[in-house]
Design a protein around this motif. Structure first.
Motif, mmCIF file in Angstrom:
data_model
loop_
_atom_site.group_PDB
_atom_site.id
_atom_site.type_symbol
_atom_site.label_atom_id
_atom_site.label_comp_id
_atom_site.label_asym_id
_atom_site.label_seq_id
_atom_site.Cartn_x
_atom_site.Cartn_y
_atom_site.Cartn_z
ATOM 1 N N THR A 6 0.856 -1.183 0.000
ATOM 2 C CA THR A 6 0.000 0.000 0.000
ATOM 3 C C THR A 6 0.888 1.227 0.000
ATOM 4 O OG1 THR A 6 -1.693 -1.173 1.280
ATOM 5 C CG2 THR A 6 -1.840 1.228 1.199
ATOM 6 N N GLU A 7 0.530 2.230 -0.811
ATOM 7 C CA GLU A 7 1.326 3.454 -0.889
ATOM 8 C C GLU A 7 0.539 4.607 -0.275
ATOM 9 O OE1 GLU A 7 3.383 6.301 -4.290
ATOM 10 O OE2 GLU A 7 3.265 4.126 -4.608
ATOM 11 N N PHE A 8 1.229 5.408 0.566
ATOM 12 C CA PHE A 8 0.616 6.561 1.200
ATOM 13 C C PHE A 8 1.380 7.810 0.778
ATOM 14 C CE2 PHE A 8 0.265 2.905 4.029
ATOM 15 C CZ PHE A 8 -1.094 2.868 4.297
ATOM 16 N N LEU A 20 -3.144 -2.503 11.509
ATOM 17 C CA LEU A 20 -2.014 -3.426 11.446
ATOM 18 C C LEU A 20 -2.264 -4.630 12.360
ATOM 19 C CD1 LEU A 20 0.984 -0.923 11.470
ATOM 20 C CD2 LEU A 20 -0.270 -1.867 9.519
ATOM 21 N N THR A 21 -1.649 -5.739 12.022
ATOM 22 C CA THR A 21 -1.867 -7.000 12.740
ATOM 23 C C THR A 21 -0.822 -7.180 13.834
ATOM 24 O OG1 THR A 21 -2.755 -8.004 10.723
ATOM 25 C CG2 THR A 21 -2.038 -9.505 12.484
ATOM 26 N N PRO A 22 -1.251 -7.465 15.081
ATOM 27 C CA PRO A 22 -0.280 -7.728 16.149
ATOM 28 C C PRO A 22 0.647 -8.886 15.778
ATOM 29 C CG PRO A 22 -2.485 -7.457 17.058
ATOM 30 C CD PRO A 22 -2.637 -7.523 15.566
ATOM 31 N N SER A 23 1.882 -8.788 16.202
ATOM 32 C CA SER A 23 2.905 -9.824 16.018
ATOM 33 C C SER A 23 3.404 -9.934 14.583
ATOM 34 C CB SER A 23 2.412 -11.196 16.500
ATOM 35 O OG SER A 23 2.019 -11.141 17.850
ATOM 36 N N ALA A 24 2.843 -9.161 13.658
ATOM 37 C CA ALA A 24 3.273 -9.246 12.260
ATOM 38 C C ALA A 24 4.522 -8.403 12.039
ATOM 39 C CB ALA A 24 2.156 -8.781 11.332
ATOM 40 N N ILE A 25 5.154 -8.616 10.897
ATOM 41 C CA ILE A 25 6.321 -7.838 10.497
ATOM 42 C C ILE A 25 5.986 -7.094 9.211
ATOM 43 C CG2 ILE A 25 8.732 -7.946 9.758
ATOM 44 C CD1 ILE A 25 9.062 -10.404 11.467
ATOM 45 N N TYR A 26 6.245 -5.802 9.187
ATOM 46 C CA TYR A 26 5.981 -4.975 8.023
ATOM 47 C C TYR A 26 7.284 -4.346 7.539
ATOM 48 C CZ TYR A 26 1.038 -5.333 9.286
ATOM 49 O OH TYR A 26 -0.211 -5.807 9.578
ATOM 50 N N TYR A 27 7.349 -4.092 6.241
ATOM 51 C CA TYR A 27 8.505 -3.429 5.653
ATOM 52 C C TYR A 27 8.040 -2.147 4.986
ATOM 53 C CZ TYR A 27 11.013 -7.752 6.524
ATOM 54 O OH TYR A 27 11.586 -8.836 7.141
ATOM 55 N N CYS A 28 8.760 -1.073 5.239
ATOM 56 C CA CYS A 28 8.397 0.233 4.699
ATOM 57 C C CYS A 28 9.538 0.792 3.863
ATOM 58 C CB CYS A 28 8.100 1.217 5.838
ATOM 59 S SG CYS A 28 6.891 0.633 7.034
ATOM 60 N N LYS A 29 9.177 1.582 2.869
ATOM 61 C CA LYS A 29 10.128 2.365 2.098
ATOM 62 C C LYS A 29 9.598 3.793 2.040
ATOM 63 C CE LYS A 29 11.524 -1.330 -1.164
ATOM 64 N NZ LYS A 29 12.990 -1.320 -0.995
ATOM 65 N N VAL A 30 10.496 4.747 1.932
ATOM 66 C CA VAL A 30 10.077 6.135 1.772
ATOM 67 C C VAL A 30 10.810 6.753 0.588
ATOM 68 C CG1 VAL A 30 9.510 6.461 4.205
ATOM 69 C CG2 VAL A 30 11.828 6.939 3.406
ATOM 70 N N ARG A 31 10.172 7.770 -0.024
ATOM 71 C CA ARG A 31 10.812 8.539 -1.080
ATOM 72 C C ARG A 31 10.189 9.930 -1.115
ATOM 73 N NH1 ARG A 31 8.517 6.327 -6.961
ATOM 74 N NH2 ARG A 31 6.301 6.762 -6.570
ATOM 75 N N THR A 32 10.900 10.848 -1.680
ATOM 76 C CA THR A 32 10.424 12.222 -1.789
ATOM 77 C C THR A 32 9.610 12.390 -3.071
ATOM 78 O OG1 THR A 32 12.347 13.042 -0.603
ATOM 79 C CG2 THR A 32 11.108 14.633 -1.902
ATOM 80 N N ASN A 33 8.426 12.976 -2.927
ATOM 81 C CA ASN A 33 7.567 13.263 -4.075
ATOM 82 C C ASN A 33 7.784 14.721 -4.460
ATOM 83 O OD1 ASN A 33 5.611 13.535 -5.972
ATOM 84 N ND2 ASN A 33 3.893 12.984 -4.649
ATOM 85 N N SER A 35 7.364 16.148 -7.574
ATOM 86 C CA SER A 35 6.308 16.644 -8.449
ATOM 87 C C SER A 35 5.555 15.425 -8.974
ATOM 88 C CB SER A 35 6.889 17.469 -9.605
ATOM 89 O OG SER A 35 7.714 16.670 -10.431
ATOM 90 N N TYR A 36 4.606 15.671 -9.872
ATOM 91 C CA TYR A 36 3.760 14.589 -10.361
ATOM 92 C C TYR A 36 4.566 13.438 -10.931
ATOM 93 C CZ TYR A 36 0.474 12.041 -13.299
ATOM 94 O OH TYR A 36 -0.256 11.045 -13.890
ATOM 95 N N ASP A 37 5.601 13.719 -11.687
ATOM 96 C CA ASP A 37 6.373 12.663 -12.343
ATOM 97 C C ASP A 37 7.851 12.705 -11.960
ATOM 98 O OD1 ASP A 37 6.971 14.989 -13.593
ATOM 99 O OD2 ASP A 37 6.710 14.254 -15.647
ATOM 100 N N ASN A 38 8.159 13.290 -10.811
ATOM 101 C CA ASN A 38 9.554 13.422 -10.389
ATOM 102 C C ASN A 38 9.673 12.986 -8.929
ATOM 103 O OD1 ASN A 38 12.238 14.010 -10.182
ATOM 104 N ND2 ASN A 38 11.964 16.232 -10.113
ATOM 105 N N HIS A 39 10.278 11.817 -8.708
ATOM 106 C CA HIS A 39 10.431 11.271 -7.369
ATOM 107 C C HIS A 39 11.896 10.924 -7.121
ATOM 108 C CE1 HIS A 39 6.309 10.264 -8.678
ATOM 109 N NE2 HIS A 39 5.970 10.467 -7.412
ATOM 110 N N SER A 40 12.280 10.930 -5.851
ATOM 111 C CA SER A 40 13.592 10.396 -5.490
ATOM 112 C C SER A 40 13.533 8.873 -5.553
ATOM 113 C CB SER A 40 13.976 10.841 -4.080
ATOM 114 O OG SER A 40 13.142 10.201 -3.119
ATOM 115 N N ALA A 41 14.683 8.249 -5.426
ATOM 116 C CA ALA A 41 14.717 6.787 -5.354
ATOM 117 C C ALA A 41 14.115 6.332 -4.029
ATOM 118 C CB ALA A 41 16.158 6.291 -5.477
ATOM 119 N N TRP A 42 13.556 5.130 -4.021
ATOM 120 C CA TRP A 42 13.038 4.566 -2.782
ATOM 121 C C TRP A 42 14.192 4.284 -1.823
ATOM 122 C CZ3 TRP A 42 8.119 4.643 -1.453
ATOM 123 C CH2 TRP A 42 7.128 4.633 -2.443
ATOM 124 N N SER A 43 13.930 4.448 -0.546
ATOM 125 C CA SER A 43 14.920 4.091 0.466
ATOM 126 C C SER A 43 15.025 2.572 0.552
ATOM 127 C CB SER A 43 14.500 4.646 1.830
ATOM 128 O OG SER A 43 13.363 3.934 2.323
#
Length: 218
Positions: A6-8, A20-33, A35-43
């Motif tokens: 899911t992207e936020f 979120l589910t208790p005891s679960a493991i989640y992985y996150c990535k962040v990037r800078t938005n 402009s509409y078509d210009n993003h940084s690389a994902w972390s």
């Protein structure tokens, strides 16, 4: 198993994710938005381990639960492992090893030099505040030993989440056990925790050895 993503998008300095589910493991990535078509690389992946919910039982047989434990071993010769070198009824356990988890034994030498070890393993648990008292127990074995100057033992703490490192015990933790040793056969340790330990708590297992002699198992 299946993986869903899911992207936020947010301009806030923090973002609350619900459901979120208790005891679960989640992985996150962040990037800078930018402009509409210009993003940084994902972390790179940021691993988020959800706290376990009560009732909580861990026998280390489940791979997801194994991964939910966090271990801080540093460069010490004796380290925490979750493996099958020793067990108490199942196939796996959390134990100290000086040979990469192959055996449940410890050493006081590295490259023919005497060395100490200070290593941590911990798990986050959410204690429901609606309960007024909690029961905590675990099975333990460990010979080691203590003396006025040299020692090899396990300490057990509970308290607010923090990241321990080396020989320093973080401030504010409650010691459930200090100098736990002299038990080469499996023994059940049981504790009663009051309402002061409600909410998010971290259960810490701390192994240290500062002795010239070895008394296995650790």
């Amino acid at each position: 198993g299946s993986i869903s993503t899911t992207e936020f998008t947010t301009t806030a300095t923090f973002y609350v994710v619900s459901g979120l589910t208790p005891s679960a493991i989640y992985y996150c990535k962040v990037r800078t938005n930018c402009s509409y078509d210009n993003h940084s690389a994902w972390s790179s992946d940021l691993c988020v381990r959800m706290p376990a919910a009560l009732p909580y039982i861990c026998d280390f047989e489940d791979v997801q639960e194994q991964n939910a434990w966090q271990i801080v071993n540093g460069n010490y010769v004796n380290k925490w492992y979750i493996g099958n070198a020793v067990s108490n009824g199942g196939d796996y356990s959390l134990y100290i090893s000086s040979d990469g988890g192959v055996t449940n034994t410890y050493s006081v030498y590295q490259n023919y030099n005497f060395v100490n070890s200070y290593v941590w393993a911990y798990r986050d648990i959410y204690f429901d505040p609606s309960d007024s008292v909690y029961s905590l127990s675990f099975d333990y074995r460990g010979a080691g030993g203590t003396s006025s100057q040299y020692s090899a033992f396990t300490n057990v703490y509970i308290g607010s989440p923090t990241i321990p490192n080396g020989s320093t015990v973080p401030d504010g933790l409650t010691a459930l056990e200090t100098s736990l040793s002299g038990m080469p056969a499996w023994t059940t340790k049981t504790y009663t925790l009051d309402h002061a330990h409600s909410g998010l708590q971290r259960l810490y297992f701390f192994w240290r050895n500062t002795c010239w002699t070895v008394s296995n198992p650790p």
